[in-house]
Design an enzyme around this catalytic site. Structure first.
Site, mmCIF file in Angstrom:
data_model
loop_
_atom_site.group_PDB
_atom_site.id
_atom_site.type_symbol
_atom_site.label_atom_id
_atom_site.label_comp_id
_atom_site.label_asym_id
_atom_site.label_seq_id
_atom_site.Cartn_x
_atom_site.Cartn_y
_atom_site.Cartn_z
ATOM 1 N N GLY A 1 0.831 -1.189 0.000
ATOM 2 C CA GLY A 1 0.000 0.000 0.000
ATOM 3 C C GLY A 1 0.867 1.240 0.000
ATOM 4 C CB CYS A 2 0.386 4.686 -1.242
ATOM 5 S SG CYS A 2 -1.241 5.102 -0.587
ATOM 6 C CE1 TYR A 3 -1.466 8.353 3.182
ATOM 7 C CE2 TYR A 3 -3.312 6.834 3.026
ATOM 8 C CZ TYR A 3 -2.809 8.118 2.933
ATOM 9 O OH TYR A 3 -3.627 9.163 2.601
#
Length: 309
Positions: A116-118
Site C-alpha cells: 500500500g502507499c502509506y
C-alpha cells in the site's frame, strides 16, 4: 526467446493507466489489455489471464480475488496492486528494499502483492530501526500522513477534478474510526507487536505523500540518540536505487516537506529530524503515492520478475 506477455487487468483505473503508460513503449515485452466491452466478461478475463506470463491486477479487492481464483495455468505469475493479498500467506511482499533478500524473493515469486502507499512509507522508516534494536517492538507508534486526493481513487479524483471541484475541501482528515485497512499491513511488515495508530488525510493536490512518525527518545532503549536512528537507515538503504536517506546536515536546515517533490518518479526520500533539547525525533517519508506507492512499485517488481536487476 519470445517476449513475455504482460496482461494488465484493470488498466482503466488510475494505477492501471499509469502502469500501462510506463510499459507501452517497452520493446522487451508484449502488453495486453481488454477492450472496454470485455472488461466485465468473466470468461474473457479468465481467458486473458490464463494466456499471459505475468498478470498485473489493478482491481478492487474482491475483483482481484476473483481474478486469482480464475487462474488455472500454473505458469501464470501475478502482481496484485490491490490490498486483497497483502497479508495473505504464500504471497511475497513487493517492497524490494525491505531487507537484503526481498528483491530476490520477488524475482522468483509466482505471487507478488504490491505494498500500500502509506505502508510503503511507514515500513521503510520503522522496519530497519526495529530490526536494529533501536525502536522497541512494543513502541506505541503513531503514523500521520497526507496524500494527494488520487489516493482516494476515482470518487476522490472526480470530487476534485469534476464540475464541483472548486468546492472540494483544501484538506480533509479521514479514518477517524481508527479502523483503516493499512495498519495490519504496517504492523506485519514493520515487526511491531501492536497495531499502530494511523491518521491519514487528503490535500487539494493530485498526488504525492508526506508521511511522518514521531518518536520520543525517552521511550527508546537507554542511550539511543537521533543520529543513531539516522545511521541505521543510511546503512539499510546504502546502494538502494530508489530510496534516499536525507543527510543530517540537510535536515538541520530543511524547514518544509513538499509532498509533491518526487511526483512522477519511483523514488522516496527518508528524513530524520532531531530536537535534542526536547528529546524528540520526527521520521519522514516523501514519495509519489502513484509512483513508489503504486504504479512505480509495480513496474519495479515486474522488472525483478523479468530478470532485470
Amino acid at each position: 526467446m519470445a517476449k513475455p506477455l504482460v496482461f494488465i487487468d484493470g488498466d482503466q483505473g488510475t494505477t492501471g493507466l499509469l502502469i500501462h503508460d510506463r510499459l507501452r513503449h517497452r520493446s522487451d515485452l508484449q502488453l495486453a489489455t481488454l477492450p472496454a466491452a470485455e472488461r466485465k466478461d468473466a470468461a474473457r478475463r479468465a481467458e486473458a489471464i490464463n494466456a499471459c506470463d505475468i498478470a498485473i491486477l489493478c482491481l478492487p479487492d474482491a475483483a482481484a480475488r476473483e481474478a486469482v481464483a480464475a487462474i488455472e495455468n500454473p505458469a501464470v505469475r501475478v502482481i496484485d496492486a490491490s490490498s486483497a493479498h497483502r497479508t495473505t500467506a504464500g504471497w511475497v511482499y513487493g517492497f524490494p528494499e525491505m531487507d537484503a533478500g526481498q528483491a530476490q524473493r520477488i524475482a522468483t515469486a509466482s505471487r507478488v502483492t504490491n505494498p500500500g502507499c502509506y505502508p510503503t512509507g511507514a515500513i521503510s522508516l520503522l522496519r530497519p530501526l526495529i530490526e536494529a534494536g533501536l525502536v522497541p517492538r512494543d513502541y506505541p507508534v503513531s503514523v500521520h500522513a497526507v496524500s494527494g486526493y488520487s489516493g482516494g481513487g476515482r470518487p476522490s479524483v472526480e470530487q476534485y477534478e469534476g464540475p464541483q471541484g472548486a468546492q472540494a475541501p483544501a484538506f480533509q482528515l479521514y479514518g477517524t474510526a481508527l479502523a483503516h485497512k493499512h495498519p495490519p499491513e504496517m504492523q506485519r511488515y514493520t515487526g511491531l507487536d501492536h497495531r499502530p495508530l494511523f491518521v491519514p488525510a487528503y490535500g487539494a493536490f493530485r498526488q504525492g505523500i508526506v508521511l511522518t512518525i514521531p518518536l520520543e527518545l525517552r521511550l527508546l532503549a537507554s542511550g539511543v540518540e537521533g543520529k543513531q536512528l539516522h545511521a541505521a537507515l543510511e546503512r539499510h538503504y546504502a546502494g538502494a536505487a530508489h530510496v534516499r536517506v536525507i543527510p543530517l546536515e540537510e535536515t538541520k536546515t530543511l524547514t518544509h516537506l513538499n509532498p509533491q517533490a518526487l511526483n512522477g518518479t519511483n523514488n522516496m526520500d527518508l528524513g530524520v529530524f532531531i530536537n535534542e533539547e526536547h528529546g524528540h525525533v520526527l521520521l519522514s517519508a516523501v514519495f509519489d503515492n502513484l509512483g513508489k506507492g503504486a504504479s512505480g512499485a509495480a513496474v519495479q517488481n515486474l522488472d525483478l520478475m523479468l530478470g532485470h536487476a
